[in-house]
Write a protein that holds these residues in place. Structure first.
Motif, short mmCIF file in Angstrom:
data_model
loop_
_atom_site.label_atom_id
_atom_site.label_comp_id
_atom_site.label_asym_id
_atom_site.label_seq_id
_atom_site.Cartn_x
_atom_site.Cartn_y
_atom_site.Cartn_z
N GLN A 65 0.84 -1.21 0.00
CA GLN A 65 0.00 0.00 0.00
C GLN A 65 0.87 1.25 0.00
O GLN A 65 0.61 2.19 -0.74
N GLU A 66 1.93 1.26 0.79
CA GLU A 66 2.83 2.42 0.83
C GLU A 66 3.54 2.60 -0.51
O GLU A 66 3.70 3.73 -0.99
N ILE A 67 3.96 1.50 -1.11
CA ILE A 67 4.61 1.56 -2.43
C ILE A 67 3.67 2.19 -3.45
O ILE A 67 4.07 3.07 -4.21
N THR A 68 2.43 1.74 -3.45
CA THR A 68 1.45 2.26 -4.40
C THR A 68 1.24 3.76 -4.19
O THR A 68 1.17 4.53 -5.16
N ALA A 69 1.15 4.19 -2.95
CA ALA A 69 0.98 5.62 -2.66
C ALA A 69 2.20 6.41 -3.14
O ALA A 69 2.06 7.49 -3.72
N HIS A 70 3.40 5.87 -2.91
CA HIS A 70 4.62 6.56 -3.37
C HIS A 70 4.64 6.65 -4.89
O HIS A 70 5.02 7.69 -5.45
N LEU A 71 4.24 5.58 -5.57
CA LEU A 71 4.20 5.63 -7.04
C LEU A 71 3.22 6.69 -7.52
O LEU A 71 3.51 7.44 -8.46
N ALA A 72 2.05 6.75 -6.89
CA ALA A 72 1.05 7.75 -7.29
C ALA A 72 1.56 9.17 -7.12
O ALA A 72 1.19 10.06 -7.89
N ASP A 73 2.44 9.36 -6.14
CA ASP A 73 3.02 10.69 -5.89
C ASP A 73 4.34 10.90 -6.61
O ASP A 73 5.05 11.87 -6.34
N LYS A 74 4.70 9.94 -7.49
CA LYS A 74 5.96 9.98 -8.24
C LYS A 74 7.18 10.03 -7.33
O LYS A 74 8.21 10.60 -7.68
N GLN A 75 7.07 9.41 -6.18
CA GLN A 75 8.18 9.30 -5.24
C GLN A 75 8.83 7.93 -5.45
O GLN A 75 8.70 7.01 -4.65
N PHE A 76 9.52 7.81 -6.58
CA PHE A 76 10.03 6.52 -7.02
C PHE A 76 11.12 5.97 -6.09
O PHE A 76 11.16 4.76 -5.82
N ASP A 77 11.99 6.83 -5.60
CA ASP A 77 13.04 6.35 -4.69
C ASP A 77 12.43 5.86 -3.38
O ASP A 77 12.90 4.87 -2.81
N ALA A 78 11.40 6.54 -2.89
CA ALA A 78 10.73 6.10 -1.66
C ALA A 78 10.05 4.75 -1.87
O ALA A 78 10.12 3.87 -1.01
N ALA A 79 9.40 4.57 -3.02
CA ALA A 79 8.77 3.28 -3.34
C ALA A 79 9.83 2.18 -3.39
O ALA A 79 9.63 1.08 -2.85
N ALA A 80 10.96 2.47 -4.01
CA ALA A 80 12.05 1.49 -4.10
C ALA A 80 12.58 1.13 -2.72
O ALA A 80 12.84 -0.04 -2.43
N ASP A 81 12.74 2.13 -1.86
CA ASP A 81 13.26 1.90 -0.52
C ASP A 81 12.32 1.00 0.28
O ASP A 81 12.77 0.05 0.94
N VAL A 82 11.03 1.29 0.25
CA VAL A 82 10.06 0.45 0.96
C VAL A 82 10.12 -0.98 0.42
O VAL A 82 10.14 -1.95 1.19
N ALA A 83 10.15 -1.12 -0.89
CA ALA A 83 10.16 -2.45 -1.50
C ALA A 83 11.38 -3.25 -1.05
O ALA A 83 11.26 -4.42 -0.67
N GLU A 84 12.54 -2.64 -1.12
CA GLU A 84 13.75 -3.40 -0.81
C GLU A 84 13.89 -3.67 0.67
O GLU A 84 14.22 -4.78 1.08
N THR A 85 13.62 -2.68 1.52
CA THR A 85 13.87 -2.87 2.95
C THR A 85 12.80 -3.69 3.65
O THR A 85 13.09 -4.35 4.64
N ARG A 86 11.57 -3.68 3.13
CA ARG A 86 10.49 -4.40 3.79
C ARG A 86 10.09 -5.69 3.09
O ARG A 86 9.48 -6.56 3.72
N LEU A 87 10.40 -5.79 1.78
CA LEU A 87 9.96 -6.95 1.01
C LEU A 87 11.08 -7.64 0.23
O LEU A 87 10.96 -8.82 -0.08
N GLY A 88 12.10 -6.92 -0.12
CA GLY A 88 13.14 -7.43 -1.00
C GLY A 88 14.07 -8.44 -0.33
O GLY A 88 13.93 -8.78 0.85
N ILE A 89 15.01 -8.91 -1.12
CA ILE A 89 15.97 -9.91 -0.64
C ILE A 89 16.69 -9.43 0.62
O ILE A 89 16.94 -10.21 1.54
N SER A 90 16.98 -8.14 0.69
CA SER A 90 17.70 -7.63 1.87
C SER A 90 16.85 -7.64 3.13
O SER A 90 17.37 -7.46 4.23
N SER A 91 15.53 -7.90 3.02
CA SER A 91 14.66 -7.95 4.20
C SER A 91 14.58 -9.33 4.83
O SER A 91 13.99 -9.49 5.90
N LEU A 92 15.16 -10.34 4.20
CA LEU A 92 14.99 -11.72 4.66
C LEU A 92 15.47 -11.92 6.09
O LEU A 92 14.80 -12.59 6.89
N GLN A 93 16.61 -11.38 6.44
CA GLN A 93 17.13 -11.56 7.80
C GLN A 93 16.21 -10.87 8.81
O GLN A 93 15.93 -11.42 9.87
N ARG A 94 15.71 -9.70 8.45
CA ARG A 94 14.81 -8.95 9.34
C ARG A 94 13.56 -9.76 9.66
O ARG A 94 13.03 -9.70 10.77
#
Length: 159
Positions: A65-94
């Motif tokens: 949901q946060e990613i979608t909101a960031h995309l709608a606001d053209k906040q592409f770096d924020a969307a990328a950050d949420v995706a990687e830190t909360r969902l991406g491969i780098s989040s596995l240990q967390r």
């Protein structure tokens, strides 16, 4: 452009909802069309780990949901950050993925890993959208990430 982005995001989310609601979504490859949906495979977790895993899944949904909101606001770096830190491969240990994986059947582990990989690919596509202005690849990557979620939830049920 904002209208196009809003419509594209709406379409992506609607498609994901339709896929999740599709009575055939739970079918395994060996079920013929028109057959009753296959039951979801029950997966037993220790109670504390089940509660933690369900909380992580709710956070995954919030992250989308946060990613979608960031995309709608053209906040592409924020969307990328949420995706990687909360969902991406780098989040596995967390998320304690190593501990949780011990209780998952192979197909569930593969679906989960596919989702994490897709999230990392989305993060790259979102950053590229910021540079190019072309949001299409990012939306396709977001859809693929959600598709992994839909497939796993259609096939498995925590017990």
């Amino acid at each position: 452009m904002k209208t196009t982005l809003t419509l594209a995001l709406g379409l992506a989310m609607t498609t994901a909802v339709w896929a999740a609601a599709d009575p055939h979504a739970g079918h395994h490859a060996d079920n013929p069309p028109g057959a009753a949906p296959a039951a979801r495979e029950p997966v037993s977790f220790p109670p504390a780990l089940k509660a933690e895993t369900l909380a992580n899944m709710r956070d995954h949904l919030l992250a989308i949901q946060e990613i979608t909101a960031h995309l709608a606001d053209k906040q592409f770096d924020a969307a990328a950050d949420v995706a990687e830190t909360r969902l991406g491969i780098s989040s596995l240990q967390r998320h304690g993925a190593h501990e949780v994986a011990k209780y998952m059947p192979a197909g569930m582990r593969q679906a989960g890993h596919a989702m994490h990989q897709a999230a990392s690919r989305f993060a790259v596509a979102a950053q590229e959208a910021g540079a190019t202005g072309d949001v299409g690849p990012a939306l396709r990557a977001l859809s693929q990430m959600q598709g992994s979620c839909v497939a796993c939830h259609a096939g498995y049920e925590l017990k």
